[in-house]
Design an enzyme around this catalytic site. Structure first.
Site, PDB file in Angstrom:
ATOM      1  N   ARG A  78      47.178  50.953  40.884  1.00  0.00           N
ATOM      2  CA  ARG A  78      46.602  51.077  39.541  1.00  0.00           C
ATOM      3  C   ARG A  78      47.256  50.097  38.571  1.00  0.00           C
ATOM      4  O   ARG A  78      46.592  49.582  37.672  1.00  0.00           O
ATOM      5  CB  ARG A  78      46.709  52.515  39.028  1.00  0.00           C
ATOM      6  CG  ARG A  78      45.932  52.758  37.738  1.00  0.00           C
ATOM      7  CD  ARG A  78      45.497  54.180  37.599  1.00  0.00           C
ATOM      8  NE  ARG A  78      44.512  54.582  38.583  1.00  0.00           N
ATOM      9  CZ  ARG A  78      43.196  54.351  38.492  1.00  0.00           C
ATOM     10  NH1 ARG A  78      42.712  53.697  37.440  1.00  0.00           N
ATOM     11  NH2 ARG A  78      42.383  54.769  39.433  1.00  0.00           N
ATOM     12  N   HIS A 104      45.568  46.898  39.338  1.00  0.00           N
ATOM     13  CA  HIS A 104      44.200  46.978  38.820  1.00  0.00           C
ATOM     14  C   HIS A 104      44.178  46.760  37.310  1.00  0.00           C
ATOM     15  O   HIS A 104      43.295  46.087  36.772  1.00  0.00           O
ATOM     16  CB  HIS A 104      43.616  48.350  39.164  1.00  0.00           C
ATOM     17  CG  HIS A 104      42.258  48.599  38.622  1.00  0.00           C
ATOM     18  ND1 HIS A 104      42.031  49.327  37.472  1.00  0.00           N
ATOM     19  CD2 HIS A 104      41.034  48.215  39.064  1.00  0.00           C
ATOM     20  CE1 HIS A 104      40.733  49.389  37.228  1.00  0.00           C
ATOM     21  NE2 HIS A 104      40.108  48.722  38.185  1.00  0.00           N
ATOM     22  N   SER A 149      37.009  47.232  42.915  1.00  0.00           N
ATOM     23  CA  SER A 149      38.242  46.559  42.504  1.00  0.00           C
ATOM     24  C   SER A 149      39.412  46.980  43.389  1.00  0.00           C
ATOM     25  O   SER A 149      40.222  46.147  43.810  1.00  0.00           O
ATOM     26  CB  SER A 149      38.547  46.881  41.040  1.00  0.00           C
ATOM     27  OG  SER A 149      37.559  46.364  40.180  1.00  0.00           O
TER      28      SER A 149
END
Length: 252
Positions: free
Chosen positions: A41, A44, A16
């Site tokens: 992050r 994500h 990812s």
């Protein structure tokens, strides 16, 4: 026929992140090294690439919050969801405690009596806790910059040292929590080791985040580390993602 990419379960997060970096590269975006893990992050967690544009960082915010966390900071959240999303294994590793006052019966009754939100009263209770915590000297020796992608401007600032209560606020839902934090900093000398200001929504959300961000250079703030998601976007998942990114990067 729909074709699926075969990825081993242990490699899903790694893959990812590769996709995120490939997409950023196609867009011509090069993230600053220090802030990149936090921004990635958030992307994500949300699958929303707007975060490379709307996340802003005061100078040395990432390194200084990591220093506080590595010294066992108390993390105060404005929802149980933020608390639930923060890595318990990693916080335990550094001796951090996660607190959320929102469900406390006395907070609810006090908020009702005052005619204010529970988030407002929660911040007042957190400020009382902050006064009981040891004062931490956060020192960052290397030079860093404010990271403000939306305006494409930055200000060089040398590493600095300041005295802070070792408490970090992770706000992902309630703009009234930020409004009260601003008052506590200005009127009651609250000196947290960091504020993550990422509430989501429409009513007073943008205004509350701008209130925190625009006062970052004022005398009352005195270099309190800030990470802010400007605009309407944010949320409990984003607040938790930022805390986790800070925690995961301590050993880097």
């Amino acid at each position: 026929m729909i074709k699926f990419e075969h990825v081993e379960p242990r490699d899903i997060e790694r893959r990812s992140m590769e996709i995120i970096r490939e997409e950023l590269s196609r867009r011509g975006v090069r993230l600053p090294e220090t802030e990149a893990p936090v921004i990635e992050r958030c992307i994500h967690t949300s699958a929303d690439f707007d975060y490379y544009e709307n996340l802003v960082f005061s100078a040395n915010a990432v390194d200084r919050m990591r220093a506080a966390l590595s010294a066992g900071a108390v993390i105060v959240t404005d929802t149980e969801m933020v608390k639930a999303g923060i890595s318990k294994v990693t916080t335990a590793k550094y001796g951090c405690e996660i607190r959320c006052f929102m469900s406390d019966p006395e907070v609810a009754s006090e908020a009702k009596a005052k005619g204010v939100t529970r988030a407002t009263v929660s911040m007042e209770h957190a400020a009382i806790l902050a006064k009981q915590l040891p004062i931490t000297e956060i020192s960052v020796q290397k030079k860093s910059k404010e990271f403000i992608p939306s305006s494409n401007t930055s200000k060089n600032k040398s590493g600095s040292t300041g005295s802070f209560s070792n408490i970090i606020f992770a706000i992902g839902n309630a703009p009234t929590a930020l409004i009260e934090l601003e008052r506590l900093i200005r009127e009651e000398n609250l000196r947290p080791a960091g504020i993550i200001a990422v509430p989501v929504g429409f009513v007073n959300v943008v205004e509350a985040k701008e209130l925190i961000w625009e006062r970052r250079n004022s005398e009352e703030y005195k270099d309190i580390p800030l990470i802010v998601a400007r605009g309407r976007k944010g949320g409990s998942n984003i607040a938790a993602a930022i805390v986790n990114a800070l925690l995961y990067g301590i050993a880097d």
